[in-house]
Design a protein around this motif. Sequence first.
Motif, mmCIF file in Angstrom:
data_model
loop_
_atom_site.group_PDB
_atom_site.id
_atom_site.type_symbol
_atom_site.label_atom_id
_atom_site.label_comp_id
_atom_site.label_asym_id
_atom_site.label_seq_id
_atom_site.Cartn_x
_atom_site.Cartn_y
_atom_site.Cartn_z
ATOM 1 N N VAL A 185 22.922 25.444 -9.375
ATOM 2 C CA VAL A 185 24.333 25.120 -9.189
ATOM 3 C C VAL A 185 24.641 25.425 -7.731
ATOM 4 N N ILE A 240 23.342 20.656 -9.999
ATOM 5 C CA ILE A 240 24.746 20.272 -10.124
ATOM 6 C C ILE A 240 25.465 20.771 -8.883
ATOM 7 N N LEU A 281 28.943 21.121 -6.634
ATOM 8 C CA LEU A 281 30.402 21.183 -6.747
ATOM 9 C C LEU A 281 30.993 21.032 -5.356
ATOM 10 N N VAL A 286 26.655 15.527 -17.876
ATOM 11 C CA VAL A 286 27.793 15.936 -17.053
ATOM 12 C C VAL A 286 28.997 15.053 -17.340
ATOM 13 N N THR A 322 26.643 15.178 -8.132
ATOM 14 C CA THR A 322 27.765 15.864 -7.505
ATOM 15 C C THR A 322 29.032 15.593 -8.299
ATOM 16 N N ILE A 323 29.802 16.658 -8.545
ATOM 17 C CA ILE A 323 31.120 16.541 -9.152
ATOM 18 C C ILE A 323 32.146 16.772 -8.051
ATOM 19 N N ILE A 343 37.038 21.504 -14.301
ATOM 20 C CA ILE A 343 35.691 21.199 -13.808
ATOM 21 C C ILE A 343 34.797 22.425 -13.912
ATOM 22 N N THR A 402 31.378 22.402 -16.022
ATOM 23 C CA THR A 402 30.098 22.763 -15.417
ATOM 24 C C THR A 402 29.384 23.820 -16.250
ATOM 25 N N GLN A 403 30.128 24.789 -16.769
ATOM 26 C CA GLN A 403 29.494 25.800 -17.617
ATOM 27 C C GLN A 403 28.958 25.174 -18.899
ATOM 28 N N ALA A 432 27.901 22.144 -19.176
ATOM 29 C CA ALA A 432 26.701 21.399 -18.793
ATOM 30 C C ALA A 432 25.509 22.340 -18.626
#
Length: 622
Positions: free
Chosen positions: A139, A216, A218, A247, A292-293, A319, A323-324, A326
């Motif tokens: 991450v 991932i 952010l 995701v 990428t988010i 978000i 993410t957690q 995911a």
Amino acid sequence: MAAVPPAPERRRPRRGSLERPVNGRLYRGTWLFVGLPLLVLAFSVARPPALQPPSLPAAFDAAAAKEIADDLALHSPIRAPGTAGASAAARWFAAELETPYGYTVQTEAFTASLPGQGRVRLRNLLARKSGLSLKTIVVMAHRDDSGAGAGANDNASGTAALIELARTYAPTAVGARLRLPYTLLFLSTDGAGDGALGAAEFAAHSPERQNVIAVINLDAIAGAGLPRLELAGDLPRSPSAGLVETVRAVLEHEVGVEPSRASAARQLIDLAFPFSLYEQAPFVARGTPAVTITTGGDRPASGFADVPARVSATRLGQIGRATQHALDALEQGVALNPGPSSYLYLGSRIVRAWALEIVLVAALLPFLAATVDLFARCRRRRIRVAPAVRSYRSRLGFWLWCGCLFGLFSLLGIWPNGPARPPALDSVRWPAAALVALGVLAAFGWLVGRERLLPRRPIRPEEELAGHAAALLALAVVALLVVATNPFALIFLLPSLHVWLWLPQVRASPWTRTAVLLLGFSGPAVLVWSFAVRYGLGFDAPWYIASLYARGYAPLPGLVIALGWAAAAGQLLALAAGRYAPYPSTAERPPRGPIRETIRRVVLAQRRRRRTADLPQRALRG
């Protein structure tokens, strides 16, 4: 009264004549072979699977993450690489995780040449949560900003979410003492605004990179916009469809709407000319699944208004929790299915790119068949094509001369230099003096080469047809080279192939000929338009694309192939303008070659100027 004679009947030129040399039936019939690849493309559509997260609620604290983002933005607002604020932000990040939560933050330092700063020392910071396996899920978020504002959303928000996620899985956290199936690595990168330097350094040289199975990223996740997924890489590849779908599913569950991503047309352009400003790109290029988010756009927003008051705690929490979820889904111990190396998203389904490549290559067949048939007809009519090929060779030599000058300027540091990464969009500056010098040297090369390309006599229709045939054969070779390097780039080439094929049959109408010639430039225009509009570069788009080649980010073979295409376009342009001439034979050439003739003209011009200057003095003495 005498009878008026009837007007002469206008007959259409006979097939195979000089007025209709292109075999239209063969061209249309060959399109039938494209039907089978289209059928294969239809059967390649599939729905990617998604890993299911556990049903437990996420422990991500949105309020705490908002406080962390505000703290970083207020105490270290200027975090541009190489500044004191960047060093302070690195110390701040380590302090947030080491003492209270038992992490050991490692530093991976590296140096890079930044525009206007020279060699600058940058730092990637790593915090590890060991698992039962050495396989690692990363991450990441960059902590630097442009220095124009507080960088609250870009990217204090991503850094805050990274820290809050690390705290959730910390060794001292309640309920987090159980070892996870996979190792978690929380990565804070540096130099993202100058071409994702930290991510590229980690993906290329970090000792941890060989165990990474998913990434991932952010980036600017607390804006007012809806979440968006970035998938493009530095090479024509795509991340694992399973990771992207996982995701996407958790974001849709948390936010209530499906996250957006690039349209199918933009995805295809990203495969044809790989480019991305986000940090998943270096990982995707190396075959590591990464996504990428973000809530930002293709072009990062201006930093002047990026203040803590504009950070959305609601979006940050959504978000962060997604993410957690995911990560929990990826931690179920099920390895990610790598899937196809590249694909296109069409709604909720993917189209495998290998099937699209077959369709693009099959679309070459009508052009290749008609071009080979045109060459064969020239041979049957005993029309010499060799002088036209030599004429193309002279034009290719000129364009290669321009390409060598461009590369030499890059090696000498005349162009704005930097690492082989995309430069910041705000740093585009046209080097006017260097471009003038390049233009002067290119003009000298043209003056040397044009001596063999000037018409010295009326050109026969057979010679014009040979000129078209030679240019089309050159375009066929260019197309095959594109297939060998990046078949997706055919989308920039196919319009010119299929439109310019008919130039030999529209020679009678100047307006039609001009329209067909201009339409053939629509392929490269799409690439320039994409950078001009999508990334907000406007008229700076051509130089930005050129700078990607100057830095070494865009591949050199693509530039050489583009020069071959430009030489063919130049020959067709000369034919359309009536300025084409086949390469002269030995009897038609002047006694001196182009270089000697140019030197002779320069010397004679200097002598004439001296004589003209001496005339008044002679008149006074006489």
